[in-house]
Design a protein around this motif. Structure first.
Motif, PDB file in Angstrom:
ATOM      1  N   TYR A 106     -20.137  24.124  28.677  1.00  0.00           N
ATOM      2  CA  TYR A 106     -20.978  24.039  27.666  1.00  0.00           C
ATOM      3  C   TYR A 106     -20.929  22.740  27.038  1.00  0.00           C
ATOM      4  O   TYR A 106     -19.804  22.275  26.409  1.00  0.00           O
ATOM      5  N   VAL A 107     -21.734  21.864  27.080  1.00  0.00           N
ATOM      6  CA  VAL A 107     -21.969  20.702  26.539  1.00  0.00           C
ATOM      7  C   VAL A 107     -22.571  20.773  25.269  1.00  0.00           C
ATOM      8  O   VAL A 107     -23.954  20.740  25.328  1.00  0.00           O
ATOM      9  N   TYR A 108     -22.047  20.243  24.164  1.00  0.00           N
ATOM     10  CA  TYR A 108     -22.759  20.205  22.943  1.00  0.00           C
ATOM     11  C   TYR A 108     -23.199  18.987  22.267  1.00  0.00           C
ATOM     12  O   TYR A 108     -22.172  17.983  22.433  1.00  0.00           O
ATOM     13  N   ALA A 124     -30.687  14.156  25.850  1.00  0.00           N
ATOM     14  CA  ALA A 124     -29.843  15.234  26.366  1.00  0.00           C
ATOM     15  C   ALA A 124     -30.940  16.193  26.590  1.00  0.00           C
ATOM     16  O   ALA A 124     -31.175  17.145  25.719  1.00  0.00           O
ATOM     17  N   ASP A 125     -31.246  15.907  28.068  1.00  0.00           N
ATOM     18  CA  ASP A 125     -32.555  16.868  28.418  1.00  0.00           C
ATOM     19  C   ASP A 125     -31.985  17.328  29.859  1.00  0.00           C
ATOM     20  O   ASP A 125     -30.841  17.317  30.097  1.00  0.00           O
ATOM     21  N   ASP A 126     -32.996  18.100  30.440  1.00  0.00           N
ATOM     22  CA  ASP A 126     -32.620  18.611  31.836  1.00  0.00           C
ATOM     23  C   ASP A 126     -32.366  17.516  32.564  1.00  0.00           C
ATOM     24  O   ASP A 126     -31.560  18.062  33.838  1.00  0.00           O
ATOM     25  N   THR A 127     -32.685  16.321  32.877  1.00  0.00           N
ATOM     26  CA  THR A 127     -32.242  15.028  33.525  1.00  0.00           C
ATOM     27  C   THR A 127     -30.789  15.052  33.468  1.00  0.00           C
ATOM     28  O   THR A 127     -30.334  14.669  34.377  1.00  0.00           O
ATOM     29  N   MET A 128     -30.367  14.999  32.149  1.00  0.00           N
ATOM     30  CA  MET A 128     -29.040  14.666  32.014  1.00  0.00           C
ATOM     31  C   MET A 128     -28.060  15.739  32.719  1.00  0.00           C
ATOM     32  O   MET A 128     -26.998  15.605  33.158  1.00  0.00           O
ATOM     33  N   THR A 148     -21.943  27.932  35.355  1.00  0.00           N
ATOM     34  CA  THR A 148     -22.799  27.866  34.066  1.00  0.00           C
ATOM     35  C   THR A 148     -22.668  26.359  33.722  1.00  0.00           C
ATOM     36  O   THR A 148     -21.425  26.007  33.690  1.00  0.00           O
ATOM     37  N   LEU A 149     -23.675  25.592  33.590  1.00  0.00           N
ATOM     38  CA  LEU A 149     -23.509  24.320  32.993  1.00  0.00           C
ATOM     39  C   LEU A 149     -24.920  24.294  32.040  1.00  0.00           C
ATOM     40  O   LEU A 149     -25.936  24.342  32.663  1.00  0.00           O
ATOM     41  N   GLU A 150     -24.517  24.104  30.788  1.00  0.00           N
ATOM     42  CA  GLU A 150     -25.506  24.256  29.950  1.00  0.00           C
ATOM     43  C   GLU A 150     -25.447  22.891  28.865  1.00  0.00           C
ATOM     44  O   GLU A 150     -24.162  22.465  28.633  1.00  0.00           O
ATOM     45  N   ILE A 151     -26.419  22.400  28.627  1.00  0.00           N
ATOM     46  CA  ILE A 151     -26.204  21.363  27.471  1.00  0.00           C
ATOM     47  C   ILE A 151     -27.254  21.895  26.038  1.00  0.00           C
ATOM     48  O   ILE A 151     -28.465  22.152  26.137  1.00  0.00           O
ATOM     49  N   ARG A 152     -26.316  22.021  25.040  1.00  0.00           N
ATOM     50  CA  ARG A 152     -26.944  22.848  23.907  1.00  0.00           C
ATOM     51  C   ARG A 152     -27.090  21.786  22.684  1.00  0.00           C
ATOM     52  O   ARG A 152     -26.012  21.469  22.253  1.00  0.00           O
ATOM     53  N   PRO A 153     -28.063  21.505  22.297  1.00  0.00           N
ATOM     54  CA  PRO A 153     -28.073  20.943  20.835  1.00  0.00           C
ATOM     55  C   PRO A 153     -27.587  21.673  19.666  1.00  0.00           C
ATOM     56  O   PRO A 153     -27.907  23.022  19.882  1.00  0.00           O
ATOM     57  N   ILE A 154     -27.056  21.405  18.966  1.00  0.00           N
ATOM     58  CA  ILE A 154     -25.963  22.132  17.884  1.00  0.00           C
ATOM     59  C   ILE A 154     -25.679  21.275  16.752  1.00  0.00           C
ATOM     60  O   ILE A 154     -25.405  20.269  16.974  1.00  0.00           O
ATOM     61  N   LEU A 171     -20.807  14.203  20.794  1.00  0.00           N
ATOM     62  CA  LEU A 171     -20.801  14.827  22.088  1.00  0.00           C
ATOM     63  C   LEU A 171     -19.341  15.579  22.180  1.00  0.00           C
ATOM     64  O   LEU A 171     -18.402  15.055  21.963  1.00  0.00           O
ATOM     65  N   TYR A 172     -19.572  17.031  22.367  1.00  0.00           N
ATOM     66  CA  TYR A 172     -18.571  17.764  22.843  1.00  0.00           C
ATOM     67  C   TYR A 172     -18.542  18.678  23.744  1.00  0.00           C
ATOM     68  O   TYR A 172     -19.669  18.884  24.254  1.00  0.00           O
ATOM     69  N   TYR A 173     -17.428  19.351  24.222  1.00  0.00           N
ATOM     70  CA  TYR A 173     -17.578  20.065  25.357  1.00  0.00           C
ATOM     71  C   TYR A 173     -16.841  21.232  25.283  1.00  0.00           C
ATOM     72  O   TYR A 173     -15.780  21.295  24.184  1.00  0.00           O
TER      73      TYR A 173
END
Length: 324
Positions: A106-108, A124-128, A148-154, A171-173
């Motif tokens: 999970y990439v935050y 920070a989109d689907d392309t990333m 699972t690989l997700e990029i989440r704005p938070i 950027l955190y993970y």
């Protein structure tokens, strides 16, 4: 006059002594009365020959040297590429690993507010996500985010406690997901009279029932790689010729409305994105048209926003409460 010649003779004598290297007592005494001169600095010995090529700087600096977002990023593409490289470096020690503990990544991405400006975080989109997956696979890091690989704005206050910093305040993970807020969101889509026609008078959107609503002409999309039923159907057989002519400007796989974090977002597909050779999609609010020019960004929908498809069909989005 005699004194002049006497002084001249003494100076000439000192000059001769200096040339011959035999300084007389008189010249030494005279020199002592003159203003002392600063001794010339001794020329240092030449340093050993060194390689003048600048050493390659590590991509990831030690954490105490982590730079701020503004120092690192110049534009969206640069942001995306740097973020991917920094993440890949973080996982380098896991090369070849098959550990199941790495399977969910999970990439935050830290956003300023819940109602953040998506254009500011366009990198920070689907392309990333797609490019990060490719880079990890190429670096023999297939096990990282395999399941699972997700990029989440938070926002910073909602960041999981154990999330690891990659770029300060940006950027955190984590390999453990932050608890998702199960905020329900509801909305309604109708067509503006005279601009086109839908198969139903209105479409109710409910995140508890469905997370993604497909928009397109006809009940089924017929584009390569996008054979799917449409949830918001623009009619493909309206008996009124003028309305059907408007409807024909809409692709069978035009756009999606996506529920995320208690909000609905609009996202264009390539057949509904003019720069990619598709039809036009616009989001209209505050009396201003905003054409969607890429297929990666998600644009938040607010009550009263207007969606224009193919420069012809105009849809109105309205927010609904849970009681409506």
């Amino acid at each position: 006059m005699s004194a002049f010649f006497k002084n001249l003779g003494q100076k000439m004598g000192r000059l001769a002594d200096l040339i011959n290297g035999t300084d007389s007592d008189d010249s030494t005494a005279a020199a002592a009365t003159e203003t002392p001169q600063t001794p010339a600095a001794q020329e240092p010995s030449p340093a050993p020959q060194q390689n003048t090529e600048s050493p390659r700087q590590p991509l990831v600096q030690p954490k105490e040297e982590v730079k701020s977002e503004s120092e690192l990023f110049d534009n969206a593409i640069d942001k995306r590429n740097r973020a991917i490289q920094y993440l890949k470096e973080e996982f380098k020690s896991a090369t070849g690993s098959t550990s199941a503990s790495l399977a969910s990544l999970y990439v935050y991405v830290i956003v300023d507010t819940e109602d953040y400006d998506v254009k500011r975080y366009a990198w920070a989109d689907d392309t990333m996500k797609e490019q990060l997956r490719l880079e990890l696979d190429n670096a023999m890091l297939e096990s990282v985010g395999k399941r699972t690989l997700e990029i989440r704005p938070i926002t910073k206050e909602n960041l999981p406690e154990r999330a690891k910093e990659v770029i300060a305040d940006t950027l955190y993970y984590s390999f453990l997901a932050a608890p998702k807020r199960q905020s329900r969101v509801r909305g309604k889509i109708t067509v503006v009279e005279g601009t086109g026609s839908l198969a139903k008078n209105e479409y109710i959107l409910d995140s508890d029932k469905k997370q993604v609503y497909h928009i397109g002409r006809g009940p089924m999309a017929n584009k390569p790689g996008a054979y799917r039923p449409n949830d918001i159907v623009v009619r493909d057989n309206d008996p009124e010729t003028e309305l059907q002519q408007r409807n024909n400007h809409v692709s069978s796989a035009h756009a999606d409305i996506i529920a995320s974090n208690g909000r609905f977002f609009l996202k264009a597909l390539k057949w509904g994105c003019r720069p990619m050779g598709g039809a036009c999609t616009k989001l209209i609010y505050d009396d201003t048209d905003h054409e969607i020019r890429d297929t990666s960004m998600r644009h938040p929908l607010h009550d009263g926003y207007v969606i224009e498809l193919g420069k012809q069909v105009v849809l109105l989005y309205e927010s609904l409460s849970e009681e409506d």
